[in-house]
Scaffold this motif. Structure first.
Motif, PDB file in Angstrom:
ATOM      1  N   SER A  97       1.077  -1.397   0.012  1.00 24.93           N
ATOM      2  CA  SER A  97       0.270   0.494   0.384  1.00 24.93           C
ATOM      3  C   SER A  97       0.858   1.302   0.049  1.00 24.93           C
ATOM      4  CB  SER A  97      -1.045   0.367   1.253  1.00 24.93           C
ATOM      5  OG  SER A  97       0.193   0.704   2.305  1.00 24.93           O
ATOM      6  N   PHE A  98       2.312   0.995   0.577  1.00 26.30           N
ATOM      7  CA  PHE A  98       2.650   2.306   0.040  1.00 26.30           C
ATOM      8  C   PHE A  98       3.830   2.420  -0.730  1.00 26.30           C
ATOM      9  CE2 PHE A  98       4.969   1.554   5.218  1.00 26.30           C
ATOM     10  CZ  PHE A  98       3.279   1.841   5.720  1.00 26.30           C
ATOM     11  N   LEU A  99       3.221   1.912  -1.909  1.00 32.16           N
ATOM     12  CA  LEU A  99       3.802   2.457  -3.040  1.00 32.16           C
ATOM     13  C   LEU A  99       2.940   2.907  -3.021  1.00 32.16           C
ATOM     14  CD1 LEU A  99       5.045  -1.220  -4.185  1.00 32.16           C
ATOM     15  CD2 LEU A  99       6.511   0.513  -2.968  1.00 32.16           C
ATOM     16  N   ARG A 100       2.087   3.290  -3.318  1.00 32.76           N
ATOM     17  CA  ARG A 100       1.122   3.650  -3.820  1.00 32.76           C
ATOM     18  C   ARG A 100       0.594   5.303  -3.407  1.00 32.76           C
ATOM     19  NH1 ARG A 100      -2.849  -0.056  -3.372  1.00 32.76           N
ATOM     20  NH2 ARG A 100      -4.233   0.525  -1.190  1.00 32.76           N
ATOM     21  N   LYS A 101       1.410   5.706  -2.362  1.00 33.74           N
ATOM     22  CA  LYS A 101       1.554   7.112  -1.521  1.00 33.74           C
ATOM     23  C   LYS A 101       2.733   8.110  -2.468  1.00 33.74           C
ATOM     24  CE  LYS A 101      -0.158   5.078   2.370  1.00 33.74           C
ATOM     25  NZ  LYS A 101      -1.680   5.178   2.521  1.00 33.74           N
ATOM     26  N   ASN A 102       2.316   9.092  -2.527  1.00 28.29           N
ATOM     27  CA  ASN A 102       2.524  10.302  -2.881  1.00 28.29           C
ATOM     28  C   ASN A 102       3.657  11.003  -2.839  1.00 28.29           C
ATOM     29  OD1 ASN A 102       3.336  11.550  -5.522  1.00 28.29           O
ATOM     30  ND2 ASN A 102       2.097  13.489  -4.702  1.00 28.29           N
ATOM     31  N   GLN A 103       4.672   9.611  -1.580  1.00 28.28           N
ATOM     32  CA  GLN A 103       6.080  10.244  -0.778  1.00 28.28           C
ATOM     33  C   GLN A 103       6.936   9.914  -0.927  1.00 28.28           C
ATOM     34  OE1 GLN A 103       5.395   9.933   3.514  1.00 28.28           O
ATOM     35  NE2 GLN A 103       7.507  10.409   4.139  1.00 28.28           N
ATOM     36  N   ARG A 104       8.446  10.411  -1.855  1.00 34.06           N
ATOM     37  CA  ARG A 104       9.099   9.501  -2.346  1.00 34.06           C
ATOM     38  C   ARG A 104      10.039   8.938  -1.252  1.00 34.06           C
ATOM     39  NH1 ARG A 104      13.890  10.538  -4.944  1.00 34.06           N
ATOM     40  NH2 ARG A 104      14.376   9.457  -6.756  1.00 34.06           N
ATOM     41  N   ALA A 105      10.455   9.483  -0.156  1.00 33.10           N
ATOM     42  CA  ALA A 105      11.132   8.929   0.760  1.00 33.10           C
ATOM     43  C   ALA A 105      10.401   7.473   1.244  1.00 33.10           C
ATOM     44  CB  ALA A 105      11.453  10.075   1.776  1.00 33.10           C
ATOM     45  N   LEU A 106       9.130   7.506   0.797  1.00 34.51           N
ATOM     46  CA  LEU A 106       8.958   6.401   1.922  1.00 34.51           C
ATOM     47  C   LEU A 106       8.314   5.457   0.547  1.00 34.51           C
ATOM     48  CD1 LEU A 106       7.279   5.272   3.940  1.00 34.51           C
ATOM     49  CD2 LEU A 106       4.951   5.682   2.582  1.00 34.51           C
ATOM     50  N   LYS A 107       8.201   6.220  -0.826  1.00 30.73           N
ATOM     51  CA  LYS A 107       8.445   4.822  -1.886  1.00 30.73           C
ATOM     52  C   LYS A 107       9.892   3.842  -1.744  1.00 30.73           C
ATOM     53  CE  LYS A 107       5.702   6.203  -5.209  1.00 30.73           C
ATOM     54  NZ  LYS A 107       5.192   7.781  -6.189  1.00 30.73           N
ATOM     55  N   LEU A 108      10.699   5.119  -1.865  1.00 34.19           N
ATOM     56  CA  LEU A 108      11.841   4.427  -1.835  1.00 34.19           C
ATOM     57  C   LEU A 108      12.449   3.714  -0.963  1.00 34.19           C
ATOM     58  CD1 LEU A 108      14.172   7.350  -3.313  1.00 34.19           C
ATOM     59  CD2 LEU A 108      13.865   5.278  -3.935  1.00 34.19           C
ATOM     60  N   GLY A 109      12.460   4.044   0.844  1.00 36.30           N
ATOM     61  CA  GLY A 109      12.477   2.994   1.925  1.00 36.30           C
ATOM     62  C   GLY A 109      11.841   1.580   2.143  1.00 36.30           C
ATOM     63  N   THR A 110      10.515   1.554   0.982  1.00 33.01           N
ATOM     64  CA  THR A 110       9.684   0.679   0.838  1.00 33.01           C
ATOM     65  C   THR A 110      10.573  -0.347  -0.091  1.00 33.01           C
ATOM     66  OG1 THR A 110       7.381   2.016   1.688  1.00 33.01           O
ATOM     67  CG2 THR A 110       7.125   0.133   0.219  1.00 33.01           C
ATOM     68  N   LEU A 111      10.364  -0.261  -1.612  1.00 31.46           N
ATOM     69  CA  LEU A 111      11.387  -0.967  -2.320  1.00 31.46           C
ATOM     70  C   LEU A 111      12.918  -1.437  -1.244  1.00 31.46           C
ATOM     71  CD1 LEU A 111      11.372   1.727  -5.427  1.00 31.46           C
ATOM     72  CD2 LEU A 111      10.363  -0.615  -5.095  1.00 31.46           C
ATOM     73  N   SER A 112      13.500  -0.441  -0.944  1.00 28.26           N
ATOM     74  CA  SER A 112      14.841  -0.982  -0.489  1.00 28.26           C
ATOM     75  C   SER A 112      14.012  -1.930   0.650  1.00 28.26           C
ATOM     76  CB  SER A 112      15.350   0.159   0.418  1.00 28.26           C
ATOM     77  OG  SER A 112      16.045   0.683  -0.418  1.00 28.26           O
ATOM     78  N   CYS A 113      12.748  -2.408   1.157  1.00 31.05           N
ATOM     79  CA  CYS A 113      12.462  -2.807   2.541  1.00 31.05           C
ATOM     80  C   CYS A 113      12.226  -4.227   1.920  1.00 31.05           C
ATOM     81  CB  CYS A 113      11.692  -2.300   2.682  1.00 31.05           C
ATOM     82  SG  CYS A 113      11.330  -3.869   4.260  1.00 31.05           S
ATOM     83  N   LEU A 114      10.908  -3.809   0.361  1.00 34.98           N
ATOM     84  CA  LEU A 114      10.918  -5.190  -0.069  1.00 34.98           C
ATOM     85  C   LEU A 114      11.726  -6.030  -1.074  1.00 34.98           C
ATOM     86  CD1 LEU A 114       7.614  -3.759  -1.939  1.00 34.98           C
ATOM     87  CD2 LEU A 114       7.411  -5.445  -0.492  1.00 34.98           C
ATOM     88  N   ASN A 115      13.641  -5.786  -1.174  1.00 37.90           N
ATOM     89  CA  ASN A 115      13.856  -5.906  -1.844  1.00 37.90           C
ATOM     90  C   ASN A 115      14.826  -7.013  -0.383  1.00 37.90           C
ATOM     91  OD1 ASN A 115      16.033  -6.219  -3.347  1.00 37.90           O
ATOM     92  ND2 ASN A 115      16.586  -4.525  -4.195  1.00 37.90           N
ATOM     93  N   ALA A 116      15.324  -6.419   0.764  1.00 37.30           N
ATOM     94  CA  ALA A 116      15.978  -7.249   1.601  1.00 37.30           C
ATOM     95  C   ALA A 116      14.913  -8.163   1.677  1.00 37.30           C
ATOM     96  CB  ALA A 116      16.240  -5.735   2.945  1.00 37.30           C
ATOM     97  N   LEU A 117      13.342  -8.226   2.470  1.00 31.63           N
ATOM     98  CA  LEU A 117      12.457  -9.216   1.899  1.00 31.63           C
ATOM     99  C   LEU A 117      12.908 -10.704   1.769  1.00 31.63           C
ATOM    100  CD1 LEU A 117      10.073  -7.340   3.716  1.00 31.63           C
ATOM    101  CD2 LEU A 117      11.319  -9.007   5.294  1.00 31.63           C
ATOM    102  N   VAL A 118      12.294 -10.041   0.160  1.00 32.81           N
ATOM    103  CA  VAL A 118      13.030 -10.950  -1.160  1.00 32.81           C
ATOM    104  C   VAL A 118      13.745 -11.800  -0.822  1.00 32.81           C
ATOM    105  CG1 VAL A 118      12.582 -11.171  -3.667  1.00 32.81           C
ATOM    106  CG2 VAL A 118      11.180  -9.368  -1.896  1.00 32.81           C
ATOM    107  N   THR A 119      15.129 -10.904  -0.520  1.00 26.90           N
ATOM    108  CA  THR A 119      16.916 -11.865  -0.529  1.00 26.90           C
ATOM    109  C   THR A 119      17.150 -12.921   0.335  1.00 26.90           C
ATOM    110  OG1 THR A 119      17.178  -8.800  -1.631  1.00 26.90           O
ATOM    111  CG2 THR A 119      19.139 -10.841  -0.991  1.00 26.90           C
TER     112      THR A 119
END
Length: 1244
Positions: A665-687
């Motif tokens: 749901s955060f990937l839909r938010k219009n907050q760039r820092a949150l979006k980038l943080g979320t993508l990094s977090c997902l990357n770490a979780l998937v890895t």
């Protein structure tokens, strides 16, 4: 209108009431009315209101009087000039009244009126006439020797008026000076002090002649050896006018310094204090003019910083142990209790230390001498008995450390700094390191002093030291820990003290290795934990930061042999966990504490998760809660990222499904820092946790990713594609569902002209992972078709998009990645591309792309030495299309990189035998030299070197530049052998050969540390001698090379500035022998052959501002900038930029030359193009005016710019001229509305 008049009349009637409450309320209501912007008074109402308020100033009730004064402020802007003059006349006459209360209230009224007088152009006449009225009255009042209180009020008002409106009083400056100077000998000290203050406000805007008159008067009076009290006043006045008058005092320094030095030998403490204040002002305002006197002033400071005639410092005190028993404390108390009220020697010590601090702050170039002279003296004064003086000693030493940290290698540079200089330590740092044991030994005692100021100063010094030389305190940590613990546990310690102690501990933990602290954990942890529980949120917040670092110390991830030697964190885990958990659970706490509690617990789980046992799940559940909270979600995302990547493999399965859903749901938010943080977090979780993730849990994330792959935000796209790559490797089945929706976005990105290295590398990884995972519905051939499809559309077709050059390169790289993933598909793909190039019916974009694809496939070594490919490339060189020829050149270079032995001999043979294709073939060779590893290229160096020198005198400048680039990059393959050979070629007879060699040297300078750097540093001096070459083109190329060195690796040229700068400055001058007239039909056209040379010289000067400011004499530099302001259009544009840069870097020097710099700026801003000129002339002039106005805006933002009368006049001219005002406003808008500049513009 009548309604307002009626309401005002009612209020005025109530003001005459006998009841003081009625009068008070009516006056208050009037003030509220006057504060409204909409109110407009008619002439009769104006007169009545002014009359009533002036009457109320004599009211018997003090509160009513005060309100009446407050009403005057809004009234000034609401009434016409005659009424303001009436107010001023009445207030001035009341000010000299016999009644003390009326005098005081009238003085307040006058100050209020002065503060509200308008500065805008429309109100300047009112301001000027009111000022003249007040000034003449004040001059009379100041002369009234019999009533000191009137004098004091008059001087006070005059100071206020000069401080705000000095520009409007220019005609009175002379008479004001005449009336103020006699007051310096007044028997009353208060009168003398206020006269000095008024003179300080007078000097910034007075004429140079008046300033000289004032200075000469002070010198004359001082030379008469007046009484000590008067001498004190004159020296104090000197210090004030130096602070306020700035650079103008510089021309009088030769006379002033000996005079002030002489008075330091007079046995009067206050006089000496004023002398050192004067020295400090001279040093701050005129650092260059003070250069000859620095040694004298330093000696005096060193002498008087120890001046304490009434106290005997016990030399053995330093040798005492640090025991803090009762006897020691009593001794200290008795020392502190010793106080002689007449002892003013501390003022002398304090002022001399402040003078030293001014010296350290302004003369970074003398840093090494400071370490040998001032540093030991300051360290010896750490034992100073007077607390305030000791605080200044600490402040001066901290300044010395800051100057060391911002030394020449760092000054004026961005984060990249100068890569070449970081390899060896600055000499100042080496000298500082030698002093560290002594610093720690002295501060070790200070940290246990009961004096709060001493401890704060000690922590400040230690913090600066840790930041200046990280790791330098490692061996001294055992000596420092007790002092830190004392400040955290002492019951009498203030909050500020604890925060500073924690802040220092945090810096210490960050800048030193973990194993240094592990033995002290038992002592350190309890006081820090108690601070986490403190009721004051700032202490808690700082303590949580320290706790976070202590957790890292307990079990660092970057484990070395030393850290793995067996420190057991288990005994400390429970204690840290309990306090952090308490703060983590609390919801009614400060935002900063919340975030730091989350971060601290995150580090605890990351480093010590396996010690938490059953508590771990409760912590993870709280993290999930914080993730759902809008206030704490960003910190929670970062913390989960940290935990997910932990080497101790924390089990997150209990919160994983819900976490993924929330993150989606955060990937839909219009907050760039949150979006980038979320993508990094997902990357770490998937890895790291792919095994625990069910495909269904990823769906909320997958559905959001396609929208993020867009050229609107290239970095978000890059991180999103990296996540997709990660998913395709870890969970290939989940990707199959969205490949159809994601791939179109990826292909759009590949074809985008905005695609750059980071995002392109992510796409290449993704394509390879996609093919290898076989999860996509698209096979190899479909992917290839999607990549190359847009290039096969006929240009005539309506839907054919315009293809950018960058797209060709991006697609070629993607095709090569695709081919490398499917080796079996390589031969047919290569054959297809060869056919594409051969086929005359293929669209030009398709042939262009096919050549680049062949090159990229060849780069990865998949072509071999195919004769057919060589034939195709040679044929492409004969194409009529420049694009195809360039692509063939790139392709040949890339193939040679992949298969050097097959293609390089062919390439060299073609360069020798095909002069018409030489330019294209040299491009191919440049690619080979740039991209081939040195080991592969070494066997071929001689043949390439010989070939290049055969072509270094080519008449074509483009070909020569290519040869130079190849030579420079080839030199880096074997620098020790080739650099001397390159230097030998400088003696070549041909100017073209020398020009090529100098340009080649430019290409040996790279912007990152390299093994060749010491060789370049030794050799660059010989190449820079070409700045004196008789050929103008060689000199221009030498300047370009110098500019490159100054920009990429300033350390190469810093030591040579003394010899190079005179030649550089010489090239900035207009040479008439290089200007010629060319006849063009009936017209004559002037050609300046020296323009390019001057432009190159000014470009060098601009670069030096950023990289070598410390090596420049800024005033000499400004002389040449001033000349450039009157030069050709291109050079003026450059010098305007330089001036704006100098205004922020060296404001003091710019202020010194401001009067000379304003004229050319004014000339540019006011020049108009002739009516019959062409459109380009109008555009150029408009651009010049905008650029000049940007420089003006930067100058107006300089502090104390109002002290330049010519700049103030120009500011008024801009304000009153609609055309210039609109340009200024547009420049201000573009710069984000610089506040400082706007405030300065409001000055008159």
């Amino acid at each position: 209108m009548s309604g307002v008049s009626y309401h005002i009349s009612n209020l005025l009637e109530k003001m005459t009431s006998t009841d003081k409450d009625f009068r008070f309320m009516a006056t208050n209501d009037l003030m509220l009315e006057l504060q409204k912007d909409s109110i407009k008074l008619d002439e009769d109402s104006e007169r009545k209101v002014v009359s009533m308020l002036l009457k109320l100033l004599e009211d018997k009730n003090g509160e009513v009087q005060n309100l009446a004064v407050k009403c005057l402020a809004p009234l000034v802007g609401k009434v016409k000039e005659p009424q303001v003059e009436t107010m001023v006349d009445t207030l001035c006459s009341n000010m000299v009244s016999d009644k003390e209360q009326l005098r005081d209230i009238s003085s307040m009224g006058l100050k209020t009126v002065i503060a509200e007088l308008p500065l805008c152009s429309s109100g300047l006449t009112l301001t000027a006439s009111v000022c003249k009225k007040i000034t003449s009255q004040l001059i009379g009042a100041i002369a009234k020797q019999e009533d000191v209180s009137v004098q004091l009020e008059a001087l006070d008002i005059l100071s206020d008026m000069l401080g705000r409106l000095s520009g409007a009083l220019v005609s009175f400056h002379s008479s004001l000076l005449s009336s103020l100077l006699p007051q310096l000998t007044s028997p009353r000290m208060a009168v003398r002090k206020r006269s000095i203050l008024a003179l300080g406000h007078l000097v910034p805007c007075c004429s140079p002649a008046l300033f000289s008159q004032l200075t000469e008067h002070l010198l004359t009076e001082l030379s008469k050896a007046p009484p000590t009290s008067v001498t004190r006043t004159y020296i104090q006045c000197l210090a004030t006018i130096s602070r306020q008058g700035g650079h103008r005092v510089g021309e009088h320094l030769e006379k002033l310094i000996p005079m002030v030095v002489k008075f330091t030998s007079v046995d009067d403490d206050e006089l000496r204090e004023h002398c050192f204040h004067a020295f400090a002002a001279f040093i701050h305002r005129c650092p260059k003019e003070m250069s000859p006197h620095v040694a004298t002033v330093t000696q005096l400071c060193l002498k008087f910083m120890t001046f304490d005639p009434n106290y005997n410092y016990d030399d053995e005190e330093e040798e005492e142990e640090d025991s803090m028993d009762i006897e020691d404390r009593l001794d200290e108390e008795s020392d502190d209790e010793y106080s002689d009220d007449d002892d003013m020697s501390w003022k002398v010590r304090r002022s001399s230390i402040k003078c030293l601090e001014a010296l350290i702050h302004t003369r970074r170039d003398l840093l090494l001498s400071f370490y040998s002279s001032i540093c030991p003296a300051l360290l010896a004064r750490f034992k100073e008995r007077e607390e305030n003086v000791r605080a200044d000693v600490f402040a001066a030493f901290s300044t010395l450390l800051r100057q060391t940290r911002g030394g020449p290698s760092h000054h004026g540079l961005g984060a990249g700094s100068d890569p070449g200089s970081s390899q060896e330590e600055e000499p100042a740092v080496v000298m500082l390191k030698k002093q560290v044991p002594l610093i720690v030994k002295i501060l070790h005692r200070q940290l246990k002093e009961k004096s709060i100021k001493s401890r704060l100063g000690s922590f400040c010094v230690l913090t600066e030291l840790s930041q200046t030389v990280p790791g330098v305190l490692e061996t001294h940590i055992p000596a420092l820990i007790p002092g830190v613990v004392f400040s955290l546990t002492d019951k009498s310690t203030s909050s500020t003290m604890r925060i500073d102690a924690l802040s220092f501990l945090h810096v210490l933990l960050l800048s030193h290795p973990p194993q240094a602290f592990q033995p002290h954990m038992q002592v350190l942890l309890p006081p820090v934990v108690s601070c986490v529980e403190d009721s004051f949120y700032k202490i808690t917040s700082e303590a949580l930061l320290v706790t976070q670092q202590l957790v890292r110390v307990m079990r660092p991830h970057e484990r070395t042999a030393a850290t793995a030697a067996g420190f057991d964190p288990k005994p400390f885990v429970k204690e840290v966990f309990a306090v952090t958990m308490k703060r983590l659970k609390a919801t009614d706490i400060d935002q900063e504490v919340k975030e730091r509690a989350i971060s601290c617990m995150g580090h605890m789980v990351c480093h010590l998760g396996d010690h938490l046992g059953a508590e771990l799940q409760a912590v993870l559940a709280i993290f999930l809660e914080r993730l759902k909270n809008e206030i704490t979600r960003l910190m929670a995302v970062r913390t989960i990222t940290l935990i997910a990547a932990s080497p101790i493999k924390i089990n997150l399965s209990s919160i994983l499904p819900e976490t993924l859903s929330v993150l989606g749901s955060f990937l839909r938010k219009n907050q760039r820092a949150l979006k980038l943080g979320t993508l990094s977090c997902l990357n770490a979780l998937v890895t790291h946790h792919a095994a625990s993730i069910k495909p269904a849990a990823l769906e909320p994330v997958l559905s959001e990713l396609p929208a993020l792959v867009d050229e609107g935000d290239m970095y978000v796209s890059q991180v999103s594609i990296s996540l997709l790559t990660c998913m395709s490797r870890a969970c290939p089945s989940s990707l199959a569902k969205i490949s159809s929706s994601v791939l179109p976005g990826v292909f759009r990105l590949i074809h985008s002209p905005l695609l750059q290295s980071g995002a392109l590398a992510a796409i290449l990884d993704f394509i390879q992972a996609l093919v290898q995972s076989k999860s996509s519905n698209l096979g190899y051939s479909q992917l290839l078709k999607s990549l190359t499809g847009p290039f096969h559309s006929r240009p005539s077709s309506a839907d054919c998009p315009v293809i950018h050059r960058q797209s060709y390169l991006s697609v070629a790289r993607c095709v090569a990645a695709l081919v490398s993933s499917c080796p079996a598909e390589t031969p047919p793909t290569v054959a297809g591309f060869i056919q594409e190039v051969k086929n005359p019916g293929s669209p030009e974009p398709a042939r262009h792309l096919a050549l680049l694809c062949l090159g990229e496939v060849g780069r990865i070594g998949s072509l071999g030495g195919s004769k057919e490919v060589q034939a195709v490339i040679l044929e492409a060189f004969t194409s009529t299309s420049e694009e195809v020829k360039t692509a063939a050149s790139c392709a040949l270079g890339s193939m040679a990189v992949g298969s050097l032995n097959d293609y390089l001999p062919f390439l060299l043979k073609e360069i020798s035998s095909q002069p018409r294709r030489q330019y294209l073939l040299l491009h191919s060779l440049k690619e080979v030299i740039s991209d081939c590893p040195a080991s592969s290229l070494s066997p071929h160096v001689e043949s390439i070197w010989t070939l290049l020198f055969q072509n270094c005198e080519c008449q074509e400048e483009g070909t020569r530049n290519l040869v130079a680039e190849c030579l420079g990059k080839l030199t880096l393959v074997k620098p020790a052998q080739l650099l001397p050979r390159l230097k030998q070629q400088l003696k070549a007879g041909s100017p073209l050969a020398r020009s090529t060699v100098v340009t080649a040297f430019k290409f040996t300078i790279v912007d990152h540390p390299a093994a060749v750097d010491p060789l370049l540093k030794d050799g660059i001096g010989d190449f820079l001698k070409t700045l004196q070459d008789r050929d103008i083109n060689v000199r221009r190329d030498a300047l370009v090379m110098f500019n490159s060195a100054a920009h990429n690796k300033p350390s190469l040229i810093r030591g040579l500035l003394g010899t190079v700068l005179p030649h550089l400055y010489k090239e900035t001058q207009i040479r008439k022998d290089l200007i010629r007239e060319v006849e063009m039909g009936p017209f004559k056209h002037t050609v300046d052959d020296g323009l390019d040379l001057r432009k190159a010289a000014f470009e060098c000067m601009y670069t030096l501002l950023d990289s070598c400011l410390d090596g420049l004499d800024v005033l000499q530099f400004l002389d040449h900038v001033e000349e450039g302001l009157k030069d050709h259009y291109d050079i003026r544009m450059l010098t305007f930029l330089m001036l704006a840069r100098l205004a922020s870097l060296c404001p003091a020097a710019v202020l010194q030359r401001l009067d000379r710099l304003v004229e050319p700026l004014k000339a540019t801003c006011t020049t108009k193009v002739k009516a019959g000129s062409v459109k380009q002339e109008f555009e150029k002039q408009e651009e010049l005016r905008h650029s000049a106005m940007r420089a003006v805006a930067a100058l107006l933002a300089v502090p104390e710019v109002e002290r330049s009368p010519s700049m103030v006049d120009f500011a008024n001219q801009i304000r009153t001229n609609a055309d210039m005002a609109s340009i200024y406003q547009s420049v201000q808008g573009a710069q984000g509305g610089n506040v400082g500049a706007t405030e300065s513009m409001d000055m008159s």
